[in-house]
Every structure is written in structure tokens, then in C-alpha cells.
Design a protein around this motif. Structure first.
Motif, PDB file in Angstrom:
ATOM      1  N   ASN A   1      45.851  19.707  66.420  1.00 10.99           N
ATOM      2  CA  ASN A   1      46.443  18.544  65.726  1.00 10.99           C
ATOM      3  C   ASN A   1      47.587  18.990  64.816  1.00 10.99           C
ATOM      4  O   ASN A   1      47.385  19.733  63.875  1.00 10.99           O
ATOM      5  CB  ASN A   1      45.339  17.867  64.913  1.00 10.99           C
ATOM      6  CG  ASN A   1      45.796  16.707  64.033  1.00 10.99           C
ATOM      7  OD1 ASN A   1      45.052  16.302  63.147  1.00 10.99           O
ATOM      8  ND2 ASN A   1      46.969  16.160  64.247  1.00 10.99           N
TER       9      ASN A   1
ATOM     10  N   HIS B   1      44.564  10.181  62.120  1.00  6.99           N
ATOM     11  CA  HIS B   1      44.872   9.190  61.085  1.00  6.99           C
ATOM     12  C   HIS B   1      44.612   7.758  61.530  1.00  6.99           C
ATOM     13  O   HIS B   1      44.766   6.837  60.751  1.00  6.99           O
ATOM     14  CB  HIS B   1      46.328   9.317  60.618  1.00  6.99           C
ATOM     15  CG  HIS B   1      46.600  10.593  59.861  1.00  6.99           C
ATOM     16  ND1 HIS B   1      47.863  11.089  59.664  1.00  6.99           N
ATOM     17  CD2 HIS B   1      45.772  11.479  59.278  1.00  6.99           C
ATOM     18  CE1 HIS B   1      47.798  12.219  58.979  1.00  6.99           C
ATOM     19  NE2 HIS B   1      46.528  12.486  58.742  1.00  6.99           N
TER      20      HIS B   1
ATOM     21  N   LYS C   1      56.455  10.350  59.991  1.00  8.04           N
ATOM     22  CA  LYS C   1      55.249  11.120  60.289  1.00  8.04           C
ATOM     23  C   LYS C   1      54.767  10.850  61.702  1.00  8.04           C
ATOM     24  O   LYS C   1      54.816   9.709  62.167  1.00  8.04           O
ATOM     25  CB  LYS C   1      54.120  10.718  59.328  1.00  8.04           C
ATOM     26  CG  LYS C   1      54.291  11.228  57.906  1.00  8.04           C
ATOM     27  CD  LYS C   1      53.167  10.678  57.025  1.00  8.04           C
ATOM     28  CE  LYS C   1      53.244  11.202  55.611  1.00  8.04           C
ATOM     29  NZ  LYS C   1      52.737  12.565  55.472  1.00  8.04           N
TER      30      LYS C   1
ATOM     31  N   ASN D   1      55.866  16.075  61.125  1.00  7.44           N
ATOM     32  CA  ASN D   1      56.591  15.255  60.160  1.00  7.44           C
ATOM     33  C   ASN D   1      58.050  15.682  60.061  1.00  7.44           C
ATOM     34  O   ASN D   1      58.382  16.835  60.314  1.00  7.44           O
ATOM     35  CB  ASN D   1      55.917  15.348  58.787  1.00  7.44           C
ATOM     36  CG  ASN D   1      54.499  14.784  58.821  1.00  7.44           C
ATOM     37  OD1 ASN D   1      54.103  14.162  59.803  1.00  7.44           O
ATOM     38  ND2 ASN D   1      53.745  14.995  57.765  1.00  7.44           N
TER      39      ASN D   1
ATOM     40  N   HIS E   1      50.716  17.681  62.338  1.00  7.32           N
ATOM     41  CA  HIS E   1      51.402  16.597  61.655  1.00  7.32           C
ATOM     42  C   HIS E   1      52.885  16.871  61.847  1.00  7.32           C
ATOM     43  O   HIS E   1      53.476  17.668  61.118  1.00  7.32           O
ATOM     44  CB  HIS E   1      50.983  16.546  60.188  1.00  7.32           C
ATOM     45  CG  HIS E   1      49.509  16.289  60.059  1.00  7.32           C
ATOM     46  ND1 HIS E   1      48.921  15.182  60.611  1.00  7.32           N
ATOM     47  CD2 HIS E   1      48.512  17.007  59.511  1.00  7.32           C
ATOM     48  CE1 HIS E   1      47.623  15.215  60.383  1.00  7.32           C
ATOM     49  NE2 HIS E   1      47.348  16.312  59.728  1.00  7.32           N
TER      50      HIS E   1
ATOM     51  N   ASP F   1      51.331  11.909  63.885  1.00  7.73           N
ATOM     52  CA  ASP F   1      50.020  12.585  63.836  1.00  7.73           C
ATOM     53  C   ASP F   1      49.591  12.868  65.277  1.00  7.73           C
ATOM     54  O   ASP F   1      48.906  12.058  65.894  1.00  7.73           O
ATOM     55  CB  ASP F   1      49.044  11.637  63.110  1.00  7.73           C
ATOM     56  CG  ASP F   1      47.617  12.113  63.152  1.00  7.73           C
ATOM     57  OD1 ASP F   1      47.397  13.337  63.142  1.00  7.73           O
ATOM     58  OD2 ASP F   1      46.715  11.247  63.187  1.00  7.73           O
TER      59      ASP F   1
END
Ligand code: MLT
Ligand code: ZN
Length: 474
Positions: free
Chosen positions: A390, A432, A350, A394, A392, A352
Motif C-alpha cells: 500500500n 482509506h 492523495k 501523494n 500513499h 491511496d
């Protein structure tokens, strides 16, 4: 240096909270020593569950006098291990779940005062019962607590319109490392009396003080909401749609969330009751929500018109505008289940990341190329809060790939991803936090002037270093 608590210290801490205020059997403490992502398993001799400000203050006074390290914990849904004790067995956990009162909802002043252990959902519900909106919204809101939301400066899906937790906070009540209380619970919109101390605790992940309550901003309750799932060709098209919708709706757009086809496919496959109402051929999907408080009932028609106009110019492939609350909930369930689906699918790496909104398409293009080069046994699932920049970013293990070999790509991929985000003017920790997971990376990458000031502040607020050692500042 913090020391392990001896029997006299344990007895003093138990006395501070009274019967029912502490846990120590291995079975009882097990949920408090492991983080949500199961990245860390620590140990603790004692979990303390204060019921009041006075109890929380006594705990810290005792721990400071005896130099015992304290790990504050909320709903334990964080992603960076900030609420997990280390493996030494010397750190006590202070879990805030019993300090969960909504002390006040004040509709006239559009504010509420809630205790740290109140879940985000309970805070939202209390505001709603008074005809107001507390807008912070996250997938984990049924479990995540206000204290943790503050400690991590949580973001979520409505930042585009309402900002992050810091923007939603008017005042804080904080127990300092030595047990003194900072009574900064004011509900004022304007207050320029000196430095803004409360702001320092927001996002400090329990390293500067223990937040026990907060005065939060409320907003008019939207009376007219429209939610749509929109299929688009590319992140660039999604960005163009965002700009078009912002022109049309100004700050009535609350959410603009992007998902690649793979995220939708995995979610439909792994999560019961989730379906893709659009074409499986759409390469990217956007969840858009607009909300008005004028009760005029025009939101849905206006969103339909705006999307039709975008489609006529080739900016939208397909769209479903929810015609019922159930349909809107179903669209949200699809988006909010992406992380759970990824977890069920296999190992994931991940990142962020945030960048200026205009750089999101570039981040996706260049980041995907990095994954193909550095982790070819992974598949990019870059999704998230594109409305605020933003993502993620991943990466999920491909079917049949070796889990350990895939996970071993993490350092090289992370290094390249973080470099990329920074090159694009972004951040490697968008919403996060730093916790334990990114503390070393933060120490390595942070500006020395900035980092030096942070260490200076840490010494002022926590001279004995008892507050959440090893988190944020390595
Ligand atoms: C989300 O927005 O779904 C979470 O913050 C991200 C994640 O689980 O990676
Ligand atoms: Zn998120």
C-alpha cells in the motif's frame, strides 16, 4: 427517500438519549459536520450521542420509522468524507464517543470486547495493561475510534504482520437499520455456522448497520523489539531488503515503511522535534521494525547483523538501529508525521493505492512519470506501507505554484493513477475507504456483478436507505 426530521421527530430522538445526549447549537455541532481533510462541510439539525446499545437501537428504530437519514461518526479522522452529513440539513449524526467502555479483556482467550467509541489508543492500552497486544496501529490512533476503524477496515503500519481490522475482529454487535440488534459478539476463532455476516459490516462505512461493539483478537505482547531507519538507493532495493528480512525474520517483521527523501525533508522542516538521523543524500528511507515475544533480547543484534549483511552486498546505504525507546519513538515520529508535514507544506493530491508487493517499484516509476506529465507543478511523495503493497501516492504542490491550478489537475491525475494501479493488478482504495470521495469513481469502475450484489445487500440491510446515504454506493 429519507426526509428532514420534523419537530416531533427531533423531540423523539432527544428523548431517546436524554439530557446531555444530543447537540444542536451551531457551535456545538460544527466539529461534526466537517471532515478531517476539510473536503466537505455538511449540515445537520442534531448530533446524537448514545451512551448504550439500547439508546443506539432506539435512535435507529425512530429514524427508520420516520425515514430520517443517519450518519454514523467515530473520531472523524477518515480521509474520504464517510462520516460527514451532506449539505441538505436533513441527516442526523450519531457520534459514538460516549459508548467507549472496554467491556472485557480476556487474556486467556486472547480477546477483548470494546465499544465503538473507544479510541484505538485506549483499546491498545487496555490490552497492554493485561499483558497482551492489540496490534492495529495508525498515526491517528489517539483520536480514531474502534467503530470507525471497523467501518473503514483500517490498516496502518502493522498489517504486514497482523493484517487489517477485519483480520483482527472475532465478533461484532451491530444495530441494524430498523433498530434490531445483531448480537454477533462471539470470541471464537472457529465458527462456521452459516454466512459470516459480521464481515459485511467491516469496511461498509456505516451503510449497512451501526457498529456498537466488537470482540477483537489479542496477541502476545512483544518483549523484544528492534526499530531501524535504513537508507536505500531505490524502491527496488527496498523490496529486495524486505524479501531478505522476511527470509531472516519470518513473521517477526511487523512494519516495513518506505519514505522518499522529500517526505523526510518536509517532515524535518515542518514538524518540531523531528530529525533525520541518516544522510540527507539517501534517496529513499525504510523504517523496519521486528518484534519477538521470547524476551531473549536478541532482536536488535539480529537486525544489526541482517542489515550489515545487506550493506555488504550493496543493498543498504546507511542504517540506524535504535538503541533506546526514545530513539525508536523518534524514528516512528518521523514516519508518522509525514501526512501532517504534507498538510503544512501546501495543497496535496492523495492516492491511496495498493498493488502486489512485487509491483511497488513499477508503480513508483510509472506513477512519478505520470505526475511529471500531468501535474508538473506538483512533486511526488509516494510513501507508506510497502510491506503490504500500500502506497500513499501523494503529490504536493511545488513552492510558488498556484494552488487552484494545481488542485485542478486532480481529475486527470486521479484517472491516470487509478488506471495505473488497476493495470498493475492493484486497487484504488487500499486502506482509506470509498466514503463520498470515491463513490462515483467506484460506481464507474466496479465490476457490474459485484456492484449489483452490493446494491442488493444494501436493500436487504437498509430497505429505506437511511444509513449513510451517498457513501460507498453512489
Ligand atoms: C499514513 O499512512 O500516514 C496515512 O494513512 C496516509 C496519509 O496521510 O496519506
Ligand atoms: Zn496509511
Amino acid at each position: 427517500m429519507p426526509r428532514p426530521p420534523d419537530p416531533a421527530a427531533i423531540a423523539e430522538l432527544k428523548a431517546a438519549v436524554g439530557a446531555g445526549g444530543w447537540l444542536e447549537s451551531p457551535a456545538d455541532i460544527a466539529p461534526y459536520v466537517e471532515d478531517f481533510r476539510k473536503l466537505y462541510r455538511g449540515a445537520t439539525p442534531l448530533v446524537l450521542l448514545p451512551r448504550s446499545l439500547a439508546e443506539a437501537a432506539t435512535i435507529l428504530a425512530v429514524c427508520n420509522r420516520r425515514a430520517i437519514a443517519v450518519v454514523p461518526q467515530g473520531g472523524n479522522t477518515g480521509y474520504c468524507g464517510a462520516a460527514t452529513p451532506d449539505e441538505s440539513g436533513t441527516q442526523v449524526v450519531v457520534a459514538m464517543q460516549r459508548m467507549k467502555r472496554v467491556r472485557e479483556v480476556d487474556p486467556e482467550n486472547y480477546s477483548m470486547i470494546v465499544e465503538a467509541g473507544c479510541t484505538l489508543r485506549a483499546a491498545q492500552d487496555a490490552a497492554q495493561a493485561a499483558g497482551r497486544l492489540f496490534p492495529l496501529s495508525l498515526g491517528s490512533e489517539g483520536t480514531a475510534q474502534i467503530g470507525g476503524n471497523l467501518a473503514t477496515n483500517a490498516g496502518g503500519t502493522a498489517v504486514l504482520r497482523y493484517g487489517m481490522m477485519r483480520d483482527l475482529t472475532l465478533g461484532l454487535e451491530v444495530v441494524l437499520a430498523d433498530g434490531r440488534v445483531l448480537p454477533a459478539l462471539q470470541k471464537l476463532r472457529k465458527d462456521n455456522t452459516g454466512y459470516d455476516l459480521k464481515s459485511l459490516f467491516i469496511g461498509s462505512e456505516g451503510t449497512l448497520g451501526l457498529i456498537t461493539a466488537a470482540a477483537l483478537k489479542l496477541f502476545p505482547l512483544p518483549t523484544d523489539t528492534a526499530t531501524a531507519l535504513v537508507g536505500v538507493e531505490s524502491p527496488r532495493q527496498a523490496l529486495a531488503l524486505l524479501l531478505r528480512l522476511r527470509d531472516a525474520f519470518a513473521d517477526q517483521i511487523t512494519s516495513f515503511e518506505l519514505m522518499p527523501r522529500l517526505a523526510v525533508e518536509l517532515t524535518v522542516r515542518h514538524i518540531d522535534g523531528v530529525a533525520n538521523p541518516l544522510s540527507e543524500d539517501d534517496p529513499w528511507f525504510v523504517l523496519v521494525e521486528i518484534a519477538a515475544a521470547d524476551g531473549a533480547g536478541r532482536a536488535s543484534a539480529q537486525l544489526t547483523d541482517a542489515l550489515a549483511a545487506a550493506a555488504a552486498e550493496g543493498g543498504v546505504r546507511s542504517a540506524l538501529i535504535a538503541s533506546s525507546l526514545a530513539q525508536s519513538d523518534a524514528i516512528w515520529k518521523l514516519r508518522e508525521s509525514v501526512p501532517a508535514a504534507q498538510r503544512l507544506h501546501g495543497a496535496s493530491l492523495k492516492h491511496d493505492l495498493s498493488v502486489p508487493i512485487s509491483a511497488v517499484p513499477r508503480l513508483i516509476e510509472l506513477g512519478t512519470a505520470l505526475v511529471e506529465r500531468i501535474a508538473p507543478d506538483g512533486q511526488t511523495i509516494a510513501y507508506g506501507h510497502v510491506g503490504d503493497g500500500n502506497l500513499h501516492f501523494n503529490v504536493s504542490q511545488r513552492a510558488g505554484a498556484d494552488r487552484d491550478a494545481f488542485l485542478a489537475r486532480q481529475p486527470a491525475l486521479e484517472e491516470a493513477m487509478f488506471d495505473l494501479a488497476l493495470r498493475l493488478g492493484g486497487s484504488f482504495s487500499a486502506e482509506h475507504g470509498i466514503g463520498k470521495l470515491k463513490a462515483a469513481e467506484f460506481a464507474r469502475r466496479a465490476d457490474p456483478v459485484e456492484l449489483g450484489l452490493m446494491h442488493d445487500l444494501k436493500r436487504v440491510f437498509d430497505p429505506k436507505g437511511i444509513l449513510n446515504p451517498g457513501k460507498v454506493l453512489a
